[in-house]
Write a protein that holds these residues in place. Structure first.
Motif, short mmCIF file in Angstrom:
data_model
loop_
_atom_site.label_atom_id
_atom_site.label_comp_id
_atom_site.label_asym_id
_atom_site.label_seq_id
_atom_site.Cartn_x
_atom_site.Cartn_y
_atom_site.Cartn_z
N GLN C 63 0.79 -1.18 0.04
CA GLN C 63 -0.07 0.13 0.13
C GLN C 63 0.95 1.18 0.08
OE1 GLN C 63 -2.79 -0.73 3.44
NE2 GLN C 63 -4.21 -1.61 2.07
N SER C 64 2.05 1.11 0.49
CA SER C 64 2.87 2.28 0.92
C SER C 64 3.53 2.76 -1.00
CB SER C 64 4.01 2.04 1.45
OG SER C 64 4.78 1.01 1.08
N HIS C 65 3.61 1.78 -1.53
CA HIS C 65 3.62 1.95 -2.88
C HIS C 65 2.66 2.15 -3.85
CE1 HIS C 65 7.31 1.77 -5.63
NE2 HIS C 65 6.44 1.65 -6.71
N GLY C 66 1.37 2.12 -3.27
CA GLY C 66 0.22 2.45 -4.33
C GLY C 66 -0.66 1.28 -4.62
N ASP C 128 6.14 -0.30 -10.25
CA ASP C 128 5.44 0.61 -11.07
C ASP C 128 4.66 -0.18 -12.65
OD1 ASP C 128 6.20 2.74 -9.47
OD2 ASP C 128 8.03 2.90 -10.51
N LEU C 131 1.70 -1.72 -11.28
CA LEU C 131 0.48 -0.88 -10.82
C LEU C 131 0.22 -0.51 -12.36
CD1 LEU C 131 1.74 0.93 -7.74
CD2 LEU C 131 -0.03 -0.73 -8.23
#
Lengths: 411, 411, 411, 411
Positions: C63-66, C128, C131
């Motif tokens: 979650q800290s990375h989205g 990334d 995501l």
């Protein structure tokens, strides 16, 4: 004792029409005595007395020599029938027949001159003793080796006029009760590349034989399979059994006596458990939905499952036994013997356990024989060949790997 | 007794940190005495003395009342630990807790006024007796009905100041040894459309109670589960347990005490058999190909198979127990209890039978505990719910059929 | 798709309350398309499109990375839910998560300075890409080695600015469809006494990568698990995955991604088969004796048996998954992962086969999904760890034999 | 196609020495074509052409009438041998023999005068057609009734010179390809207390017969078991098969054709799977510890287990077939037929599933036949008698419950 199931009537198709009725009659006499022998771990002297009186010690002695002349298939059915009455009695009796049976199959033409003579003399003597009601016991296993012949430590050495044996044998059924013991022992010498292991016959009353009473077990309590100690025990030359160094070849080439003799015994115990099950259920009331237990669909289904397990094992046991008669020592026959042994090993504990489930809590009481079947049947898989050994043997054989080499076998 | 397997260490995660170490310590004390109790069919008086001294009779009494306050999940782990030492002791002890446990869960707010008062009085008295070390036994089964509550014949009738009970109870663990018996009996009256079956507490020394010593069985021999006869036995009003007519509702709505209490006991016996197996194999030499037995690939494989069976059953037993704590009486919880009971029923005989196969013939001797595990574990599936009852219950439930009606249940 | 059985409702207890409902919604969309993908062996592009749109490629990104930040236990439930709709889709998706999951668990503090930096860079880049909806595929198996990492032949060598890879990979799910492939390859160098095996990320469009379309199989037909050929394929330094030489350690120390990721997938297929079974039976008429099939006692019993198998496997799968979260890499956790894998392997073929038996001949028609479950579920046991590997692993572990050495492992 | 295992050589002991070699030769011709027929769900026209050319349509026609004169035991071995090449071909061919076989066993002396004449005429005509290479198909099952004869809805009524049939038949193997269909239909009339169900022979080109091509299934895809619709279809008097109203009696008194004919077919598929397994393993390299896969102890063990399952099923199938020859219609024979059917039902899916496990992931590819065996063998248990029906039949029989009443049977 009489079977209520149509599926077991085929047992009657034996070659010797009087043998099976005799065995069944004896079994019916054994049955009411079995619980006491079991509880006390006492040798079934009365059972053996009745078998002796009926001439059964000579069941495998050829008719030409005055015996019953049962072949392996006849014998398998006979021992099954006896085991229905008392499995321990049948198991002990089987050990006697392991000795006689190996002899009776001997083809003397294969044996060269002088040896043939002494072999014939030994054989005739054993036949005569068996016909006279004498009982032989088999002493192969040892405390450390278990049943693995290649690992035994009991030694023999040649001396003037015979041999000296030294060692300890365990699981000797009828120890202290049989008239003679067949002892497996090793020499220093190798036969080809396998250890030279030979069999000798020792009398019960030989002063250098001691029995240690250690047999106090889960099941098969009446076989008195105690420990036997040979303390530099002399055996005369004429008590060498078969030929010197032959034991390992015999066990791998023709394993039906060493491992397949158990098939009939443990099949018989399973038959007894199944017959108890069906006759018990037939007498039991059910619940309001199906007033007779036998009308309960789940009971029918489960009984059907066990009937399939029992009868298909019986098919396999009989098929294997008939192959021995038809084609002794062939690979297909030896595979069949191991197949039967595996199925019998697995059948007993499962069938008797399920029978207890189906019959319910009352039937674990010692006044019913079912709990004894549960205990006795657990012992079958412990005798060679164990289930894993059977499967490995068969797996190797069908994959084309040599299974006749004693050194890579389970012996 | 100490586990060598990393998979069993999770038993430590109990809510009451001192409970499990205590139970394990007691089990270690029980173990060496177990064979003699078993052989003689004698009640484990010393084991119960030690449990009493350790305060275990109050294990389920709430902490607010001075007890240990174990919940169902704690209790399941505790009884498992005790059963590792002596399954019969744990089974007998479980019958005590069946009585106390049902009370401890009672939600008094659901009970209307006057009844709540008498109920509370009875409960407090039972708590006090348990804390004082008194032992309760449960007497539900009957010779013809077995454990089926709807079929019991023991009757009660109201008289001045109490009730008169008449009938015969079978399989009463600790008969003659417990201080009190919880008796299930039926009235003429129906409660709704189900028979009115109630529970009563009778003292051991009530002159109208007779014990008939008939317990001589395959396994669980030390529970002394004898027959108890009530000969127009008077019970004062205050010894009515719970509420009148509640028995059948209780057994179908919240079956965890009546059937799930056995889960820990028989899981513990299986744990003991598995621990014996691994430690025995670790000490055994193998054959020339794999000098240690544990290096034999077939042994590793078979042990792996049994480890899976044991640990997955444990997962299910613990999951069921935790559901009872979280969501008592729900359909999912009751399914889970039956799922666990089924797996435990099947595990014991299979695991102990396979362990005997793997360990070999020496381990059927009575000097090892393995043969006792084989016998004791066979008894689990005979106690309600039997395996077939479990599967029918679960099958109906997942197919959307009502399983809460006592009249169509296995009770 | 909604479960009619009370036993499966617990799936809702996830830590991320929106994740499971999302996965179930997607599964319901997958289900009607699954037959066509299966028949044509076509990649489920629409399913992946919907998962991508829902952000699921980042399910394991913290979650800290989205990302969604699902842990291993959340993920297991999520993949199970997806597999209920289309097992092949879930299996392919799992291969993506094997890549991301191993990264997400990485404890950077254990990694020394400069390496930590490049590792973090690689990880952030993968996060990334995930995501952004990019899909990673895993390419480990090889034609001769199968999944055994120690036997792979694909080689890498260091060159300026990167590595050159050469070899052939088989069973590469999503070959030709994923955006990136994670390639396992060996160097000449040893790391300690184990072969140095490393992972590299290769882009789909790399001109030195060729796909050979060979995937035409019994089941899991829509995964397009084709052969991938690396023809002196250059990979830049920054596409080294994790650390050099780490592959074998990872697979034996923390096998949950490599072997346990399959547990959810194949559990989900079993759930789908079971749900089909119960809902099909509920609609079927029976015979005159029990007009509804679900009233047939044998049907109830058999369904109960399968429900126990399914739910106890689920208990074990969830227990294993929760252990990963709680105690990653411990021996008890790794045993639990193998226990779950074994049970899942065995469950699928058995449950779907029995479901066909119970539903009857009509349900082998391709217009029903049951025959696909039968085919797909047969594939589970072929992926590492196979059932025999699981049992050997567990057997060794509980017998005290070291299972962390890659060279004596099944890898 | 030639067996590498010593255990299967006994198949040669047939009474008709040329029959089995012929069937094996044909099977070897079928095998390479089987995959294409399966994939396309196309009828194996070439296989049938070769069988026709070899005279096999008359395999059951008595030698006195110019046929091969195979008895039930010969036939069982023959159909097993054919199924090794293509199970679907053998299954379709079996449906032809179900028609001829029932006739060939008919004892005309039991049939009263005038009927005997018309029966003989019908029989001779069928014999002649079979000898001329014409193929008969059996159409009993229906969409709602399944194979339950008592539940069928297809009706017949008497009209001048014959009968009018109306109804829908499902699972009609060879629909559209056979020359004649044997149709089961019911009259309004009862025969005793059972519905009057009779068989009629309808020509393929009868304009009132329509085929609906719906057969698209998991396995046995080449049998083209489509739906057949009878739209007030006229059948002349002489095409009544056997006697009016005899169908149900036949199915319960002598079930060997209706249910036991499948035994050879599915046994043959299991043989094919096992032979694939052993020959595949013999070619496979192992891992560093055991360079050949066949030297792996676990492989040997597992193969041994499957060999036991296969060969013991074969023992039971042959025993049942020989009982039919020896003692047709007896209870023991009918039990044996159901026992064999049960074991064959269970064997196929298990053996082929385990074979896939052992052979590994490569063998689920469609270029190997193993995945087809897995699919085809799953169909055996769906044909009557299903496994549960077999067990219930046997359970009832051994518990002494009447199993000859069609109304309480599974028909």
């Amino acid at each position: 004792m009489s079977s209520t199931t149509p599926t077991t009537t085929d047992i009657d198709r034996a070659r010797l029409p009087e043998l099976l009725p005799l065995c069944r009659k004896l079994a019916a006499q054994f049955a009411p005595r079995a619980a006491a022998y079991d509880r006390e771990g006492r040798f079934p002297t009365e059972d053996f007395g009745e078998m002796r009186a009926a001439g059964l010690m000579g069941i495998l002695v050829p008719q030409s020599h005055g015996g019953t002349g049962a072949n392996y298939a006849d014998y398998t059915r006979a021992i099954e029938a006896l085991a229905i009455g008392n499995g321990a009695t049948a198991l002990a009796f089987n050990m006697h027949n392991v000795v006689v049976g190996a002899l009776a199959e001997l083809d003397m033409e294969d044996v060269p001159g002088r040896r043939a003579q002494s072999l014939a003399a030994c054989r005739n003597w054993i036949y005569d003793e068996a016909l006279a009601g004498k009982v032989f016991a088999s002493a192969s296993s040892e405390p450390e080796a278990g049943p693995r012949l290649t690992q035994i430590k009991t030694k023999y050495e040649r001396v003037d006029g015979g041999f000296i044996l030294e060692g300890t044998k365990s699981f000797v059924s009828m120890a202290g009760h049989a008239d003679y013991y067949l002892i497996a022992a090793r020499s220093e010498q190798m036969f080809g590349d396998v250890p030279g292991i030979s069999y000798f016959i020792v009398e019960r009353d030989n002063p250098d034989v001691t029995i240690r009473e250690v047999w106090d077990t889960l099941g098969m309590r009446a076989t008195c399979s105690n420990t036997l100690i040979l303390n530099r025990c002399f055996v005369p030359t004429e008590r060498l059994f078969l030929l010197e160094g032959v034991a390992l070849y015999k066990s791998t080439r023709e394993p039906h006596w060493l491992i397949g003799g158990f098939n009939g015994v443990y099949l018989g115990i399973a038959v007894a458990a199944f017959e108890f099950l069906t006759s018990y259920l037939q007498r039991q009331a059910g619940n309001p939905n199906s007033p007779r237990r036998i009308d309960d669909p789940l009971v029918q289904h489960r009984v059907g499952e066990l009937a399939v397990a029992l009868e298909s094992t019986r098919n396999v046991v009989y098929d294997a036994a008939e192959r021995v008669v038809r084609d002794r020592g062939s690979l297909a026959t030896n595979i069949a013997i191991h197949r039967a042994k595996y199925l019998v090993n697995e059948l007993g504990p499962r069938l008797s356990s399920e029978a207890i489930s189906l019959c319910g809590g009352s039937t674990i009481a010692k006044r019913f024989p079912l709990e004894r079947y549960y205990r006795d049947s657990r012992c079958g898989g412990l005798m060679p060949a164990r289930s894993d050994d059977c499967l490995t043997y068969i797996g190797r054989a069908v994959l084309g790997i040599d299974v006749t080499n004693p050194l890579t076998s389970y012996w």
